[in-house]
Design an enzyme around this catalytic site. Structure first.
Site, mmCIF file in Angstrom:
data_model
loop_
_atom_site.group_PDB
_atom_site.id
_atom_site.type_symbol
_atom_site.label_atom_id
_atom_site.label_comp_id
_atom_site.label_asym_id
_atom_site.label_seq_id
_atom_site.Cartn_x
_atom_site.Cartn_y
_atom_site.Cartn_z
ATOM 1 N N VAL A 240 59.500 -10.173 43.227
ATOM 2 C CA VAL A 240 58.516 -10.048 44.316
ATOM 3 C C VAL A 240 58.599 -11.288 45.219
ATOM 4 O O VAL A 240 57.584 -11.917 45.522
ATOM 5 C CB VAL A 240 57.083 -9.828 43.762
ATOM 6 C CG1 VAL A 240 56.992 -8.517 43.009
ATOM 7 C CG2 VAL A 240 56.636 -10.975 42.872
ATOM 8 N N HIS A 241 59.827 -11.548 45.683
ATOM 9 C CA HIS A 241 60.086 -12.802 46.409
ATOM 10 C C HIS A 241 58.988 -13.176 47.415
ATOM 11 O O HIS A 241 58.391 -14.248 47.353
ATOM 12 C CB HIS A 241 61.391 -12.680 47.206
ATOM 13 C CG HIS A 241 62.602 -12.367 46.403
ATOM 14 N ND1 HIS A 241 63.212 -13.281 45.584
ATOM 15 C CD2 HIS A 241 63.346 -11.237 46.311
ATOM 16 C CE1 HIS A 241 64.285 -12.738 45.020
ATOM 17 N NE2 HIS A 241 64.385 -11.504 45.442
ATOM 18 N N ASP A 242 58.786 -12.289 48.398
ATOM 19 C CA ASP A 242 57.959 -12.677 49.545
ATOM 20 C C ASP A 242 56.485 -12.848 49.183
ATOM 21 O O ASP A 242 55.786 -13.694 49.760
ATOM 22 C CB ASP A 242 58.134 -11.659 50.680
ATOM 23 C CG ASP A 242 59.561 -11.660 51.229
ATOM 24 O OD1 ASP A 242 60.313 -12.599 50.918
ATOM 25 O OD2 ASP A 242 59.908 -10.720 51.964
#
Ligand code: BDR
Ligand code: CA
Length: 316
Positions: A240-242
């Site tokens: 869930v990088h962002d």
């Protein structure tokens, strides 16, 4: 309240992060600026407008850069295999969305909004850094007027995800990223060191969708292709990088960090590599002298981050 401009290339994980910003009670989302990256800027802008309409988001959408800051750079292909041909996991999205776009280009929107709220705006940038670099070029004083810049990008003590040494957002426009990292403002770098170990499983997201409203169900649907893509490195789930960058805005205590000057390699086999010179280490005088000290996140309480995302998305 945290006044946020969200600079983004939706993008599946960008979409989750947008819903987080929209729903978090301490965030005042002032605008959404788009950039090329996970798809062309035409597509990422259309996707932002689509999500704005579907999720009833009041903040305006402003269209940004469609190419790197150094126009001579070769275009890098859109990562359709990651985010789908349409950037939103191939769910049905209309060609055109009947929602007006802000008349200003993204970098101008950023300048105007920062000047309207001196010292207050937090720029959260989760795509190529091109719009931020263009804003700095046009109005360098905004560096003094922004509260901070929280970016998703880079990797320091772990490998890259688009080359052995580079992460996609930085690799997509290294010159722009180097301008952003070396400007006299506070940058918090949330890179793969922390985002690649922060994953949400398909069943966790499915459980959220079962409990949540239409917005969460839409998010679940558009994430399926991305989760399939991640099967090579995550067990039935996605990074869930962002969202990690957005969580930092409200819960920095969930991260640990070091400080130091940050540079980006521009060209050659290490193109797009991010390097930190940790504060307190002595080196002979050289190119790094006088650069601002930035915050580089090296640790994260992943479970708490994932739970905060869930609680925020389900709070509606
Ligand atoms: C970054 O690249 C994009 O695919 C994601 O949206 C994220 O911003 C991760 O490297
Ligand atoms: Ca992104």
């Amino acid at each position: 309240m945290h006044k946020v401009i969200y600079d983004t290339d939706p993008g599946v994980d960008d979409a989750m992060a947008l819903l987080f910003l929209h729903r978090h009670p301490e965030i005042d989302l002032l605008g959404i600026t788009t950039v090329f990256g996970n798809a062309s800027v035409e597509m990422t802008t259309r996707n932002a407008l689509f999500l704005k309409r579907e999720w009833n988001i009041a903040a305006p959408v402003s269209k940004g850069a469609g190419v790197t800051i150094d126009h001579a750079r070769e275009e890098r292909a859109w990562p359709a295999m990651v985010h789908g041909d349409n950037g939103l996991g191939n769910i049905a999205v209309p060609e055109m969305v009947d929602v007006p776009v802000d008349p200003r280009p993204a970098h101008r929107f950023i300048i105007d909004t920062v000047r309207a709220h001196p010292g207050e705006v937090r720029l959260v940038a989760v795509g190529r850094m091109t719009n931020l670099a263009l804003a700095l070029k046009e109005d360098p004083e905004i560096a003094m007027l922004v509260k901070d810049v929280v970016i998703m990008g880079g990797n320091f003590y772990v490998p890259g995800n688009v080359s052995p040494v580079a992460e996609a957002n930085i690799h997509g426009d290294p010159e722009a990223a180097d301008i952003v990292m070396t400007a006299p403002w506070k940058v918090v770098v949330i890179g793969l060191d922390v985002t690649s170990i922060t994953t949400m499983s398909r069943s966790y997201l499915g459980g959220m969708a079962a409990k949540g409203d239409g917005a969460v169900k839409l998010l679940d649907a558009l994430s399926q292709h991305y989760i399939d893509f991640y099967s090579h490195s995550v067990e039935d789930g996605m990074m869930v990088h962002d969202s990690c960058a957005c969580v930092y805005v409200v819960a920095p205590e969930l991260f640990s960090s070091i400080t130091g000057a940050v540079r980006v390699v521009c060209g050659g086999i290490a193109d797009g590599q991010t390097i930190v010179r940790p504060d307190g280490r002595r080196f002979p005088p050289g190119d790094w002298d006088g650069l601002p000290s930035q915050v580089v996140c090296t640790g994260i309480e992943s479970e708490k981050v994932i739970d905060l995302i869930r609680d925020t998305l389900l709070a509606a």
